[in-house]
Design a protein around this motif. Structure first.
Motif, PDB file in Angstrom:
ATOM      1  N   LEU A  80       0.840  -1.193   0.000  1.00  0.00           N
ATOM      2  CA  LEU A  80       0.000   0.000   0.000  1.00  0.00           C
ATOM      3  C   LEU A  80       0.874   1.241   0.000  1.00  0.00           C
ATOM      4  O   LEU A  80       2.021   1.215   0.481  1.00  0.00           O
ATOM      5  N   PHE A  81       0.333   2.333  -0.523  1.00  0.00           N
ATOM      6  CA  PHE A  81       1.089   3.574  -0.608  1.00  0.00           C
ATOM      7  C   PHE A  81       0.156   4.739  -0.307  1.00  0.00           C
ATOM      8  O   PHE A  81      -0.976   4.760  -0.782  1.00  0.00           O
ATOM      9  N   ALA A  82       0.620   5.689   0.488  1.00  0.00           N
ATOM     10  CA  ALA A  82      -0.133   6.922   0.712  1.00  0.00           C
ATOM     11  C   ALA A  82       0.851   8.048   0.931  1.00  0.00           C
ATOM     12  O   ALA A  82       1.985   7.828   1.353  1.00  0.00           O
ATOM     13  N   GLY A  83       0.424   9.259   0.659  1.00  0.00           N
ATOM     14  CA  GLY A  83       1.303  10.405   0.831  1.00  0.00           C
ATOM     15  C   GLY A  83       0.515  11.663   1.140  1.00  0.00           C
ATOM     16  O   GLY A  83      -0.719  11.678   1.097  1.00  0.00           O
ATOM     17  N   ALA A  84       1.234  12.725   1.435  1.00  0.00           N
ATOM     18  CA  ALA A  84       0.617  14.019   1.717  1.00  0.00           C
ATOM     19  C   ALA A  84       1.492  15.115   1.128  1.00  0.00           C
ATOM     20  O   ALA A  84       2.706  14.966   1.045  1.00  0.00           O
ATOM     21  N   GLY A  85       0.852  16.180   0.713  1.00  0.00           N
ATOM     22  CA  GLY A  85       1.589  17.325   0.175  1.00  0.00           C
ATOM     23  C   GLY A  85       2.179  18.160   1.302  1.00  0.00           C
ATOM     24  O   GLY A  85       1.478  18.540   2.240  1.00  0.00           O
TER      25      GLY A  85
END
Length: 236
Positions: A205-210
């Motif tokens: 799984l992959f998630a990110g934030a600016g």
């Protein structure tokens, strides 16, 4: 998994497709993307970028307060404006008309509130003959929402500072037909499944934030964790 994602995210675009990886040719990419990169139908073109987010709450009153806080957040509004500006700048020269709302709207997913803006335009005759949906996706991607701004400098920093290979995550998926019509979405809220029909299958799984000048590290960690929740809930 795709069925579960569709039940939990009726307004997202659910997808499941082969995504061969080195050493794992049976890998499948599955997810539920809330973000439309671009759609083309004839001369009509539509985008709905998302930038600026806050995790949702299971308590309705708290959830409403969080949505209101996001809509009034100077930091998130500024972050969103950068993305809209970049897309307007890219599409503007190709359009005889491009409508951009003056302020974003709130977009709800199962896990997050987002700021979103719907851009609608009409391609010039020359642009419609040259730019298919795939060409438009290549023109717009990566948006500042996944790659920062200014793009060239931000991509250099990502290559220098990110300690991982994104693979297909934060890329784009979609379709285009012989007439040039089609749609592409940003590959978020997704997972890579290795050998999904076999015992011992693994999911990545992959998630990110600016990250911007006003970002709070703890809040960005919480946001990233909440975004992982979309896939974690269906995997559980």
């Amino acid at each position: 998994l795709a069925d579960r994602l569709g039940e939990n995210n009726p307004r997202a675009t659910v997808f499941a497709m082969p995504a061969p990886q080195p050493g794992a040719p049976q890998t499948v990419l599955v997810g539920a993307s809330p973000e439309l990169l671009v759609a083309r139908q004839g001369r009509s073109v539509t985008c709905r970028p998302l930038a600026g987010s806050i995790p949702r709450s299971t308590d309705p009153a708290e959830d409403s307060l969080r949505a209101a806080d996001l809509a009034a957040s100077a930091k998130n509004l500024a972050e969103h404006a950068i993305v809209v500006h970049a897309m307007r700048t890219a599409l503007g020269p190709l359009c005889s008309r491009l409508d951009v709302p003056p302020a974003p709207e709130l977009v709800a997913t199962d896990a997050m509130w987002h700021l979103g803006t719907v851009l609608r335009g009409e391609l010039t005759t020359a642009a419609a003959a040259t730019f298919s949906a795939l060409h438009l996706a290549q023109l717009l991607h990566p948006t500042p929402a996944v790659a920062g701004w200014p793009t060239a400098r931000a991509l250099d920093l990502i290559a220098e500072l990110e300690p991982l290979d994104r693979g297909p995550m934060a890329g784009a998926f979609g379709w285009v037909d012989a007439a040039g019509d089609g749609e592409f979405h940003v590959t978020i809220r997704s997972a890579l499944l290795s050998d999904p029909s076999a015992a011992g299958s693994q999911a990545r799984l992959f998630a990110g934030a600016g990250i911007v000048a006003g970002s709070d590290p703890a809040a960005e960690v919480a946001e990233t964790g909440a975004k992982l929740g979309t896939m974690l809930r269906v995997l559980a």
